[in-house]
Motif scaffolding. Sequence first.
Motif, PDB file in Angstrom:
ATOM      1  N   UNK A 146       0.828  -1.194   0.000  1.00  0.00           N
ATOM      2  CA  UNK A 146       0.000   0.000   0.000  1.00  0.00           C
ATOM      3  C   UNK A 146       0.873   1.259   0.000  1.00  0.00           C
ATOM      4  N   UNK A 147       1.895   1.270   0.827  1.00  0.00           N
ATOM      5  CA  UNK A 147       2.801   2.420   0.894  1.00  0.00           C
ATOM      6  C   UNK A 147       3.534   2.637  -0.429  1.00  0.00           C
ATOM      7  N   UNK A 148       3.958   1.548  -1.068  1.00  0.00           N
ATOM      8  CA  UNK A 148       4.677   1.653  -2.341  1.00  0.00           C
ATOM      9  C   UNK A 148       3.804   2.333  -3.387  1.00  0.00           C
ATOM     10  N   UNK A 149       2.559   1.890  -3.509  1.00  0.00           N
ATOM     11  CA  UNK A 149       1.709   2.463  -4.541  1.00  0.00           C
ATOM     12  C   UNK A 149       1.280   3.893  -4.212  1.00  0.00           C
ATOM     13  N   UNK A 150       1.132   4.205  -2.951  1.00  0.00           N
ATOM     14  CA  UNK A 150       0.856   5.604  -2.585  1.00  0.00           C
ATOM     15  C   UNK A 150       2.044   6.490  -2.931  1.00  0.00           C
ATOM     16  N   UNK A 151       3.239   6.008  -2.642  1.00  0.00           N
ATOM     17  CA  UNK A 151       4.441   6.777  -2.969  1.00  0.00           C
ATOM     18  C   UNK A 151       4.591   6.914  -4.483  1.00  0.00           C
ATOM     19  N   UNK A 152       4.321   5.841  -5.218  1.00  0.00           N
ATOM     20  CA  UNK A 152       4.408   5.893  -6.682  1.00  0.00           C
ATOM     21  C   UNK A 152       3.375   6.869  -7.245  1.00  0.00           C
ATOM     22  N   UNK A 153       2.188   6.850  -6.687  1.00  0.00           N
ATOM     23  CA  UNK A 153       1.125   7.757  -7.125  1.00  0.00           C
ATOM     24  C   UNK A 153       1.552   9.216  -6.960  1.00  0.00           C
ATOM     25  N   UNK A 154       2.130   9.507  -5.804  1.00  0.00           N
ATOM     26  CA  UNK A 154       2.547  10.880  -5.516  1.00  0.00           C
ATOM     27  C   UNK A 154       3.791  11.290  -6.301  1.00  0.00           C
ATOM     28  N   UNK A 155       4.665  10.331  -6.595  1.00  0.00           N
ATOM     29  CA  UNK A 155       5.968  10.664  -7.181  1.00  0.00           C
ATOM     30  C   UNK A 155       6.108  10.266  -8.649  1.00  0.00           C
ATOM     31  N   UNK A 156       5.020   9.932  -9.327  1.00  0.00           N
ATOM     32  CA  UNK A 156       5.136   9.488 -10.719  1.00  0.00           C
ATOM     33  C   UNK A 156       5.800  10.549 -11.591  1.00  0.00           C
ATOM     34  N   UNK A 157       5.645  11.801 -11.263  1.00  0.00           N
ATOM     35  CA  UNK A 157       6.284  12.868 -12.029  1.00  0.00           C
ATOM     36  C   UNK A 157       7.795  12.848 -11.949  1.00  0.00           C
ATOM     37  N   UNK A 158       8.353  12.160 -10.941  1.00  0.00           N
ATOM     38  CA  UNK A 158       9.808  12.070 -10.807  1.00  0.00           C
ATOM     39  C   UNK A 158      10.388  10.883 -11.568  1.00  0.00           C
ATOM     40  N   UNK A 159       9.530   9.986 -12.025  1.00  0.00           N
ATOM     41  CA  UNK A 159      10.006   8.827 -12.790  1.00  0.00           C
ATOM     42  C   UNK A 159      10.352   9.280 -14.205  1.00  0.00           C
ATOM     43  N   UNK A 160      11.592   9.083 -14.602  1.00  0.00           N
ATOM     44  CA  UNK A 160      12.046   9.543 -15.915  1.00  0.00           C
ATOM     45  C   UNK A 160      12.509   8.411 -16.829  1.00  0.00           C
ATOM     46  N   UNK A 161      12.311   7.203 -16.428  1.00  0.00           N
ATOM     47  CA  UNK A 161      12.616   6.082 -17.311  1.00  0.00           C
ATOM     48  C   UNK A 161      14.061   5.647 -17.339  1.00  0.00           C
ATOM     49  N   UNK A 162      14.873   6.042 -16.367  1.00  0.00           N
ATOM     50  CA  UNK A 162      16.257   5.565 -16.309  1.00  0.00           C
ATOM     51  C   UNK A 162      16.288   4.050 -16.112  1.00  0.00           C
ATOM     52  N   UNK A 163      15.254   3.531 -15.486  1.00  0.00           N
ATOM     53  CA  UNK A 163      15.061   2.088 -15.329  1.00  0.00           C
ATOM     54  C   UNK A 163      13.621   1.795 -15.752  1.00  0.00           C
TER      55      UNK A 163
END
Length: 179
Positions: free
Chosen positions: A47-64
Amino acid sequence: MEEAYWKYLEHMDSESFRQLMVTYGQDVWNLAFLMTKRHHLADDITQDVFLRAYKAIGTFRGASSIRTWLLSITRNISINYLRTAFVRKVMLTERLSVRETSPSAEKVVLAHALSDEIWEAVLRLPLKLREVLVLHVKYEMTTKEIADALRISEGTVKSRLARARRKMSISWKESAAYE
């Protein structure tokens, strides 16, 4: 959804969020469980992982890959859970208060299954060895992807994989000797 989609996403809508959870939820939960060895902690961590991903998706830039990013978040949150004093106290209390009961018929059958024996051996590995082995074997991640997810060098990943395999081999031989 394609991998490139996540790279350019600034905010997640409900459908994207649902798709992310459906696609990667089981992988996240499995890794959380393998790190903590507790079902309820794996639920909380997922649950925490997906909440963090939801909030931080804008920081994901595809390096991985998005999967590697989520598993990296899972690992970090799992380690934080394991470090807390509360969790250590609860785990110690659970170990001390376990009652000896006879296993159910279902548990007896499962205990004899080959895959259960393997997973039991994996769960006995130290965390550092267990996590690289699981990421490599179960999630089929390359040494580079594992190194990125764990923020360690590829050489460290390779040496931990070799040590994990060696320990698994020894464990397997020892269990075969008792049969």
